[in-house]
Design a protein around this motif. Structure first.
Motif, PDB file in Angstrom:
ATOM      1  N   ILE A  25       0.705  -1.109  -0.002  1.00 52.05           N
ATOM      2  CA  ILE A  25      -0.245   0.172   0.847  1.00 52.05           C
ATOM      3  C   ILE A  25       1.332   1.232  -0.320  1.00 52.05           C
ATOM      4  CG2 ILE A  25      -1.868   1.265   1.901  1.00 52.05           C
ATOM      5  CD1 ILE A  25      -2.246  -1.154   2.745  1.00 52.05           C
ATOM      6  N   CYS A  26       1.891   1.223   0.845  1.00 53.23           N
ATOM      7  CA  CYS A  26       2.329   2.862   1.111  1.00 53.23           C
ATOM      8  C   CYS A  26       3.735   1.955   1.546  1.00 53.23           C
ATOM      9  CB  CYS A  26       2.354   3.750   1.815  1.00 53.23           C
ATOM     10  SG  CYS A  26       1.254   3.210   3.670  1.00 53.23           S
ATOM     11  N   ASN A  64      -1.264   9.480   5.362  1.00 52.07           N
ATOM     12  CA  ASN A  64      -1.998   8.327   4.703  1.00 52.07           C
ATOM     13  C   ASN A  64      -1.752   7.199   5.207  1.00 52.07           C
ATOM     14  OD1 ASN A  64      -3.599  10.267   2.376  1.00 52.07           O
ATOM     15  ND2 ASN A  64      -0.696  10.448   1.523  1.00 52.07           N
ATOM     16  N   SER A  65      -0.668   7.683   5.867  1.00 52.40           N
ATOM     17  CA  SER A  65      -0.389   5.575   6.659  1.00 52.40           C
ATOM     18  C   SER A  65      -0.557   6.361   8.061  1.00 52.40           C
ATOM     19  CB  SER A  65       1.538   6.183   7.204  1.00 52.40           C
ATOM     20  OG  SER A  65       1.800   7.089   7.597  1.00 52.40           O
TER      21      SER A  65
END
Length: 70
Positions: A25-26, A64-65
């Motif tokens: 995802i990241c 975001n994380s």
């Protein structure tokens, strides 16, 4: 912050697995867990995962994380 470390089999070998690129995802921000000793000059970005055994996962590095990991 969460703490992570490498997992090992009973015979002492490191447990390894393949992560498919479409499941990432990241990127994460890993901070090594330092001891009270000095760090050698040979610790660089390409070998730090091998030289440290435990890390903190910084979930606050970006919004975001933080949303994904919370």
């Amino acid at each position: 912050m969460w703490m992570v470390q490498c997992s090992f089999h009973l015979d002492g070998s490191q447990e390894l697995s393949v992560i498919h690129l479409d499941t990432i995802i990241c990127a994460l921000h890993l901070l090594p867990m330092f001891s009270d000793q000095f760090i050698d000059n040979d610790v660089l970005f390409h070998n730090s995962l091998d030289l440290f055994t435990s890390f903190y996962v910084n979930q606050f590095v970006d919004h975001n994380s933080f949303d994904i990991l919370s």
